[in-house]
Design a protein around this motif. Sequence first.
Motif, PDB file in Angstrom:
ATOM      1  N   VAL A 138       0.863  -1.185   0.000  1.00  0.00           N
ATOM      2  CA  VAL A 138       0.000   0.000   0.000  1.00  0.00           C
ATOM      3  C   VAL A 138       0.899   1.234   0.000  1.00  0.00           C
ATOM      4  O   VAL A 138       2.090   1.140   0.319  1.00  0.00           O
ATOM      5  CB  VAL A 138      -0.931   0.018   1.241  1.00  0.00           C
ATOM      6  CG1 VAL A 138      -1.833  -1.212   1.263  1.00  0.00           C
ATOM      7  CG2 VAL A 138      -0.124   0.121   2.533  1.00  0.00           C
ATOM      8  N   PRO A 139       0.365   2.411  -0.348  1.00  0.00           N
ATOM      9  CA  PRO A 139       1.189   3.621  -0.320  1.00  0.00           C
ATOM     10  C   PRO A 139       1.793   3.872   1.059  1.00  0.00           C
ATOM     11  O   PRO A 139       1.209   3.515   2.089  1.00  0.00           O
ATOM     12  CB  PRO A 139       0.192   4.726  -0.699  1.00  0.00           C
ATOM     13  CG  PRO A 139      -0.834   4.030  -1.530  1.00  0.00           C
ATOM     14  CD  PRO A 139      -0.979   2.667  -0.917  1.00  0.00           C
ATOM     15  N   VAL A 140       2.961   4.496   1.064  1.00  0.00           N
ATOM     16  CA  VAL A 140       3.692   4.732   2.312  1.00  0.00           C
ATOM     17  C   VAL A 140       2.837   5.490   3.321  1.00  0.00           C
ATOM     18  O   VAL A 140       2.771   5.127   4.509  1.00  0.00           O
ATOM     19  CB  VAL A 140       5.003   5.502   2.032  1.00  0.00           C
ATOM     20  CG1 VAL A 140       5.644   5.958   3.341  1.00  0.00           C
ATOM     21  CG2 VAL A 140       5.979   4.637   1.254  1.00  0.00           C
ATOM     22  N   GLU A 141       2.178   6.550   2.883  1.00  0.00           N
ATOM     23  CA  GLU A 141       1.393   7.372   3.810  1.00  0.00           C
ATOM     24  C   GLU A 141       0.295   6.552   4.485  1.00  0.00           C
ATOM     25  O   GLU A 141       0.057   6.682   5.688  1.00  0.00           O
ATOM     26  CB  GLU A 141       0.784   8.554   3.066  1.00  0.00           C
ATOM     27  CG  GLU A 141       0.049   9.526   3.982  1.00  0.00           C
ATOM     28  CD  GLU A 141      -0.446  10.759   3.242  1.00  0.00           C
ATOM     29  OE1 GLU A 141      -1.147  11.568   3.884  1.00  0.00           O
ATOM     30  OE2 GLU A 141      -0.147  10.893   2.042  1.00  0.00           O
ATOM     31  N   ARG A 142      -0.365   5.697   3.704  1.00  0.00           N
ATOM     32  CA  ARG A 142      -1.426   4.858   4.285  1.00  0.00           C
ATOM     33  C   ARG A 142      -0.841   3.863   5.283  1.00  0.00           C
ATOM     34  O   ARG A 142      -1.409   3.626   6.348  1.00  0.00           O
ATOM     35  CB  ARG A 142      -2.176   4.116   3.191  1.00  0.00           C
ATOM     36  CG  ARG A 142      -3.414   3.353   3.695  1.00  0.00           C
ATOM     37  CD  ARG A 142      -4.032   2.532   2.579  1.00  0.00           C
ATOM     38  NE  ARG A 142      -4.244   3.319   1.380  1.00  0.00           N
ATOM     39  CZ  ARG A 142      -4.495   2.795   0.180  1.00  0.00           C
ATOM     40  NH1 ARG A 142      -4.542   1.474   0.026  1.00  0.00           N
ATOM     41  NH2 ARG A 142      -4.686   3.577  -0.873  1.00  0.00           N
ATOM     42  N   ALA A 143       0.287   3.267   4.940  1.00  0.00           N
ATOM     43  CA  ALA A 143       0.921   2.303   5.832  1.00  0.00           C
ATOM     44  C   ALA A 143       1.341   2.962   7.140  1.00  0.00           C
ATOM     45  O   ALA A 143       1.146   2.407   8.226  1.00  0.00           O
ATOM     46  CB  ALA A 143       2.129   1.665   5.140  1.00  0.00           C
ATOM     47  N   ILE A 182      -0.016  -4.543   5.139  1.00  0.00           N
ATOM     48  CA  ILE A 182       0.739  -3.532   4.401  1.00  0.00           C
ATOM     49  C   ILE A 182       1.958  -4.082   3.673  1.00  0.00           C
ATOM     50  O   ILE A 182       2.561  -3.370   2.861  1.00  0.00           O
ATOM     51  CB  ILE A 182       1.190  -2.380   5.331  1.00  0.00           C
ATOM     52  CG1 ILE A 182       2.196  -2.876   6.379  1.00  0.00           C
ATOM     53  CG2 ILE A 182      -0.012  -1.723   5.991  1.00  0.00           C
ATOM     54  CD1 ILE A 182       2.784  -1.761   7.236  1.00  0.00           C
ATOM     55  N   THR A 183       2.346  -5.331   3.938  1.00  0.00           N
ATOM     56  CA  THR A 183       3.555  -5.868   3.308  1.00  0.00           C
ATOM     57  C   THR A 183       3.237  -7.134   2.518  1.00  0.00           C
ATOM     58  O   THR A 183       2.199  -7.763   2.694  1.00  0.00           O
ATOM     59  CB  THR A 183       4.639  -6.203   4.345  1.00  0.00           C
ATOM     60  OG1 THR A 183       4.199  -7.283   5.182  1.00  0.00           O
ATOM     61  CG2 THR A 183       4.960  -4.998   5.208  1.00  0.00           C
ATOM     62  N   THR A 184       4.174  -7.489   1.646  1.00  0.00           N
ATOM     63  CA  THR A 184       4.052  -8.726   0.872  1.00  0.00           C
ATOM     64  C   THR A 184       4.850  -9.827   1.552  1.00  0.00           C
ATOM     65  O   THR A 184       5.761  -9.560   2.339  1.00  0.00           O
ATOM     66  CB  THR A 184       4.579  -8.535  -0.559  1.00  0.00           C
ATOM     67  OG1 THR A 184       5.998  -8.292  -0.492  1.00  0.00           O
ATOM     68  CG2 THR A 184       3.904  -7.362  -1.248  1.00  0.00           C
ATOM     69  N   ASP A 185       4.518 -11.065   1.217  1.00  0.00           N
ATOM     70  CA  ASP A 185       5.238 -12.200   1.792  1.00  0.00           C
ATOM     71  C   ASP A 185       6.513 -12.519   1.032  1.00  0.00           C
ATOM     72  O   ASP A 185       7.375 -13.237   1.524  1.00  0.00           O
ATOM     73  CB  ASP A 185       4.341 -13.448   1.784  1.00  0.00           C
ATOM     74  CG  ASP A 185       3.157 -13.299   2.734  1.00  0.00           C
ATOM     75  OD1 ASP A 185       3.310 -12.592   3.743  1.00  0.00           O
ATOM     76  OD2 ASP A 185       2.096 -13.879   2.459  1.00  0.00           O
TER      77      ASP A 185
END
Length: 230
Positions: A138-143, A182-185
């Motif tokens: 997701v976008p940095v700001e949202r995360a 917010i992250t991928t595996d």
Amino acid sequence: MSEGGVRERIVTAALGLLVEGGPDAVSTRAVSAAAGVQAPTIYRLFGDKQGLLDVVASEGFRRYLADKASREPTDDPVQDLRDGWDAHIEMGLAQPALYRLMYERAVDGGSTSPAAAAAVDVLAGHVARVARAGRLRVPVERAVGLVHAAGRGTVLTLVDAPADRREPLLSATARDAVIAAITTDAPPAERPGPVPAALALAEAVPDLEVLSDAERLLLGEWLARIASGD
């Protein structure tokens, strides 16, 4: 002693009283006795008790950020984000009165205090590392907003509960849910999908000196559209 030294001694005394006895322990009389100064000195340097508490909150953030700065980053930015969450929860549980004061005074007059903004900037730096590694979905700001809100909520939920009735796995469960959202595996060595790739490249756009300002702006807009799915 210089005025700066007296000011520091008063703040340290107020901080100690707050941590040991909670907000009710931070009276002007108690602070002046602990710091070895007269009450008028406190009023002269801080205006009133509320002014002193504002400075104590800022000192709490300063110490919190100093502790974070002392932690060396690893090669795994996602694990560093997890560790940062755990450190945040640990600080809140260890010093609940200070934590409440810090975050109750994080917003003053509708704007975020410089000390609180600096803490969010540190978090944003951790999230940006995840993005540069191609691991952010997701976008940095949202995360940043999600981690910040969930972390604060978790601390306050835990400190509001009696110590013997706190859910022991609440923090770990909330942390893992947020990190998963917010992250991928995929490990950094694997080829990321378009969204993580766009987020990773977006973090590098300001450093792309081969492009003009207008080109960097346009590229940033394209990458933001890819990242948001619009």
